[in-house]
Design an enzyme around this catalytic site. Structure first.
Site, PDB file in Angstrom:
ATOM      1  N   LEU B  58     -29.201  -3.659 -14.653  1.00  0.00           N
ATOM      2  CA  LEU B  58     -29.852  -4.968 -14.777  1.00  0.00           C
ATOM      3  C   LEU B  58     -30.599  -5.258 -13.472  1.00  0.00           C
ATOM      4  O   LEU B  58     -30.054  -5.876 -12.555  1.00  0.00           O
ATOM      5  CB  LEU B  58     -28.760  -6.007 -15.023  1.00  0.00           C
ATOM      6  CG  LEU B  58     -29.110  -7.207 -15.889  1.00  0.00           C
ATOM      7  CD1 LEU B  58     -27.858  -8.008 -16.188  1.00  0.00           C
ATOM      8  CD2 LEU B  58     -30.180  -8.065 -15.289  1.00  0.00           C
ATOM      9  N   GLU B  60     -34.716  -5.770 -12.406  1.00  0.00           N
ATOM     10  CA  GLU B  60     -36.136  -5.718 -12.778  1.00  0.00           C
ATOM     11  C   GLU B  60     -36.990  -5.054 -11.699  1.00  0.00           C
ATOM     12  O   GLU B  60     -37.925  -4.310 -12.010  1.00  0.00           O
ATOM     13  CB  GLU B  60     -36.653  -7.122 -13.098  1.00  0.00           C
ATOM     14  CG  GLU B  60     -36.037  -7.745 -14.355  1.00  0.00           C
ATOM     15  CD  GLU B  60     -34.621  -8.274 -14.142  1.00  0.00           C
ATOM     16  OE1 GLU B  60     -34.197  -8.389 -12.971  1.00  0.00           O
ATOM     17  OE2 GLU B  60     -33.932  -8.563 -15.137  1.00  0.00           O
ATOM     18  N   GLN B  82     -37.000  -8.047 -20.153  1.00  0.00           N
ATOM     19  CA  GLN B  82     -36.339  -8.623 -21.322  1.00  0.00           C
ATOM     20  C   GLN B  82     -36.959  -9.956 -21.756  1.00  0.00           C
ATOM     21  O   GLN B  82     -37.080 -10.217 -22.945  1.00  0.00           O
ATOM     22  CB  GLN B  82     -34.850  -8.771 -21.030  1.00  0.00           C
ATOM     23  CG  GLN B  82     -34.010  -8.846 -22.265  1.00  0.00           C
ATOM     24  CD  GLN B  82     -32.558  -8.530 -21.979  1.00  0.00           C
ATOM     25  OE1 GLN B  82     -31.885  -9.297 -21.295  1.00  0.00           O
ATOM     26  NE2 GLN B  82     -32.070  -7.415 -22.488  1.00  0.00           N
ATOM     27  N   PRO B  89     -38.353 -11.062 -10.775  1.00  0.00           N
ATOM     28  CA  PRO B  89     -37.918 -10.141  -9.704  1.00  0.00           C
ATOM     29  C   PRO B  89     -38.806  -8.900  -9.577  1.00  0.00           C
ATOM     30  O   PRO B  89     -38.835  -8.278  -8.518  1.00  0.00           O
ATOM     31  CB  PRO B  89     -36.492  -9.750 -10.127  1.00  0.00           C
ATOM     32  CG  PRO B  89     -36.032 -10.886 -10.971  1.00  0.00           C
ATOM     33  CD  PRO B  89     -37.264 -11.361 -11.710  1.00  0.00           C
ATOM     34  N   HIS B 129     -36.429 -18.913 -20.878  1.00  0.00           N
ATOM     35  CA  HIS B 129     -36.717 -17.966 -21.948  1.00  0.00           C
ATOM     36  C   HIS B 129     -38.053 -18.317 -22.606  1.00  0.00           C
ATOM     37  O   HIS B 129     -38.308 -17.946 -23.737  1.00  0.00           O
ATOM     38  CB  HIS B 129     -35.633 -17.992 -23.027  1.00  0.00           C
ATOM     39  CG  HIS B 129     -34.301 -17.473 -22.577  1.00  0.00           C
ATOM     40  ND1 HIS B 129     -33.497 -18.136 -21.697  1.00  0.00           N
ATOM     41  CD2 HIS B 129     -33.628 -16.331 -22.908  1.00  0.00           C
ATOM     42  CE1 HIS B 129     -32.385 -17.448 -21.509  1.00  0.00           C
ATOM     43  NE2 HIS B 129     -32.439 -16.347 -22.227  1.00  0.00           N
TER      44      HIS B 129
END
Ligand SMILES: Cc1ncc(C[n+]2csc(CCOP(=O)(O)OP(=O)(O)O)c2C)c(N)n1
Ligand SMILES: [Mg+2]
Lengths: 317, 322
Positions: B58, B60, B82, B89, B129
């Site tokens: 995980l 980026e 995602q 990042p 999101h």
């Protein structure tokens, strides 16, 4: 190590030392721009890379700007980088030396990616990345080393712990007792060596490179020493450093130390030392002459290479 | 032709391109075993193996940084971020290396990286999101950016990105991932970067949009049909930008409304407005208007509909120009 290997290792240290000392002079003479010296870092750079084959990749930071010399890169190419001339931007694939990384630690994931990518292709290539103690506080260091560990990538991470990040001492950088300890968090071996002992650095690197090539994954090597020169030509360390300590450090610098070992073993004569120094000085003289003779870059180069296939409006300014 | 949703078309493109070129590999968080949180990478792991559809840590910046090294080793990496806001990042790698490395090598090494990510709001999700970060990416030299609004373009633009020698970022409008349905050519299908699409022809007003704002503009055009003939231009490719198609439409209508979800200030709409001001000022019969998100953090989802440009806001803007 054979006698000739020992002498070759020494020659490489002399080459780096000469490059560095001449560069500081060239800077004072206005012949190169801002320069990050690596005086007394030669044992780390020459020792660690001595464990590599020509197909292995090196990922340098600005502190290892001249490491390509050890692969036969012309001095003028590196001098041009410091002169801000586009001919100093070499093709990494020609030397298996990545471009000089200026943003701290951001090249660590590149080394992880290259090592992993080569492994996926079934090539047994090792990637070796160099970075400082300050770099270990960056997220990119963590992401890169962890990535390599998870992918079991054949990478060797060499931390040049000179105990300073510009004016920030190592105590203000980490609460870890050693930087090698950080390897534990990644599930990889961490080794701490004397960064002024070229044979110790070589030994640690050789073990790491062998392990990586054999499928044993990455290693973190912490090479400890003490920065005995300014951070760069624009830095005045008197504001933050204990000059007596610096003097003490300079007294046992790494090139002289290895020279002593070789002389004691009867391998090195005055003539040999003199001829190696002369060769290195000649190389630098020729390098700066070639660099200065090169035509100033064409301003058209502003637009060159931003893209392989540039958008049509690139020149709208 | 097959009728697919937009996310199925993305998946189709990945299958097609991985089969076509053995140097293409997909990497990202949960792209393998799970097939991606939106199923965009479904089936790749089984078909192409764990070396070409890689579940990463995980990380980026690690994903994009590793992709730089993968290019040096001869791969063409396709990185999944995602979600829009979780790509931030990776911006450090994007700005300091991905957009510069080709240049830094004097043009001698290529970094054919594709970054793709779902973006945009309207999906009733928790904070972060829902962002529309395209400006950060388009503003970065060395990077190309495309945003499809239809399944066929989602497949074709992604294929073009993967084959492109430069780094390309594809933003996929997640709001219409499963509601946008359409005919998608089977097998290889490439939509070249740099060409806008006239989604609807018209003669009175030009609506410039991309991604999930294209269907909003189409609905607005439909509603206005009795009063004004709206031309909807789907920008598709933010860089390279199809200036010709935009200017041709403006020359025809003389009225422009630009629509995007991203916050207003220095949003891509400002670039489009500047282009029109510089090159088509004498074609204009009124001010260039923008209907955009606001300069606020993307709101809680119970009130997000007050943020995302709506059909009503677009028709209102058009009416101001008539
Ligand atoms: C991301 C980033 N932040 C800050 C800088 C400015 N900077 C250049 S060198 C340096 C110190 C680095 O220290 P260290 O990692 O210990 O390496 P050293 O210079 O000692 O070799 C800083 C802060 C930079 N180059 N990159
Ligand atoms: Mg340091």
């Amino acid at each position: 190590m054979t006698e000739s290997e020992l002498l070759e290792l020494y020659r490489r240290m002399v080459l780096l030392r000469t490059y560095d000392e001449r560069s500081v002079v060239y800077h004072r003479q206005g012949r190169i721009g801002t320069y990050a010296m690596f005086w007394n870092h030669e044992a780390i750079q020459a020792g660690a890379t001595f464990a590599l084959g020509d197909d292995d990749w090196i990922f340098p930071s600005y502190r290892e700007s001249a490491i390509g010399l050890l692969r036969g890169m012309p001095a003028e190419m590196i001098l041009q980088w410091w002169r801000g001339h586009p001919s100093g931007w070499w093709n990494p694939a020609d030397w298996n030396v990545a471009s000089i990384a200026v943003p701290i630690a951001t090249h660590v994931p590149h080394a992880a990616g290259l090592a992993w990518g080569k492994k996926l292709r079934g090539e047994h290539v090792v990637a070796m990345a160099f970075f400082g103690d300050g770099a270990t506080s960056e997220g990119a260091f963590h992401e890169g080393v962890n990535f390599a560990a998870v992918m079991n990538a054949p990478a060797v991470f060499v931390c040049n712990n000179n105990q300073w990040a510009i004016s920030t001492p190592i105590e203000a950088q980490t609460r870890a007792e050693t930087l090698a300890d950080k390897a534990v968090g990644y599930g990889i071996p961490g080794v701490r060596v004397d960064g002024l002992d070229v044979l110790a650095v070589y030994e640690a690197a050789r073990e790491a490179v062998d392990r990586a090539r054999a499928g044993g994954g990455p290693t973190l090597i912490e090479a400890v020493h003490y920065r005995a020169a300014p951070h760069g030509t624009a830095d005045d360390p008197r504001a933050y450093i204990d000059l007596a300590r610096v003097e003490a450090e300079r007294a046992h610098e790494c090139v002289g130390r290895f020279e002593g070992v070789l002389r004691e073993a009867g391998l090195l004569t005055d003539e040999l030392v003199a001829s190696m120094r002369k060769d290195a000085e000649d190389l630098m003289r020729a390098g700066i002459t070639t660099a200065e003779a090169e035509a100033p870059p064409d301003p058209e180069l502003v637009f060159a290479h931003a893209y392989v296939d540039p958008p049509p409006n690139l020149r709208n300014g | 032709m097959a009728e697919l949703t937009l996310v199925e078309a993305v998946n189709d493109a990945l299958h097609t391109e991985l089969a076509r070129d053995e140097n293409v590999l997909v990497l990202g968080e949960d792209v393998g075993r799970a097939g991606g949180v939106f199923r965009a990478t479904a089936g790749l792991l089984d078909r192409f193996g764990a070396d070409r559809c890689v579940d990463t840590p995980l990380a980026e910046a690690g994903i994009l940084g590793a992709a730089v090294g993968l290019c040096m080793a001869g791969w063409r990496p396709v990185c999944e971020m995602q979600y829009d806001a979780f790509s931030y990042p990776c911006l450090d790698q994007l700005i300091t290396h991905v957009g510069r490395y080709h240049w830094r090598t004097g043009g001698r090494m290529q970094f054919p990286i594709t970054i793709r990510m779902p973006y945009g709001g309207g999906v009733r999700a928790p904070e972060l999101h829902d962002d529309s970060p395209e400006t950060y990416y388009v503003h970065t030299p060395g990077i190309k950016v495309a945003i499809p609004s239809t399944p066929a373009d989602a497949k074709g633009l992604l294929a073009a990105a993967i084959r492109d020698p430069d780094p390309v970022v594809i933003f996929e409008p997640k709001f219409v991932y499963r509601t946008a349905r359409g005919e998608v050519p089977e097998g290889e299908h490439v939509v070249p970067l740099g060409r806008a699409r006239i989604a609807r022809e018209g003669s009175d007003v030009t609506l410039l949009a991309y991604g999930a704002m294209v269907p909003v503009c189409e609905r607005a055009a439909e509603e206005l049909a009795g009063d004004a003939s709206c031309e909807v231009v789907d920008i598709r490719s933010l860089r390279p930008l199809d200036e010709e198609a935009i200017l041709a439409s403006v020359a025809k209508t003389g009225r422009v409304v630009i629509v995007h979800e991203a916050p207003r200030t220095v949003g891509f709409g400002a670039e489009l407005a500047a282009l029109i001001a510089e090159q088509a000022i004498f074609d204009l019969q009124g001010p260039v208007l923008r209907v955009t998100g606001f300069d606020v953090p993307y709101p809680y989802w119970t009130i997000e509909d007050s943020y995302v440009p709506s059909v009503a806001r677009v028709t209102q803007a058009v009416r101001k120009l008539l």
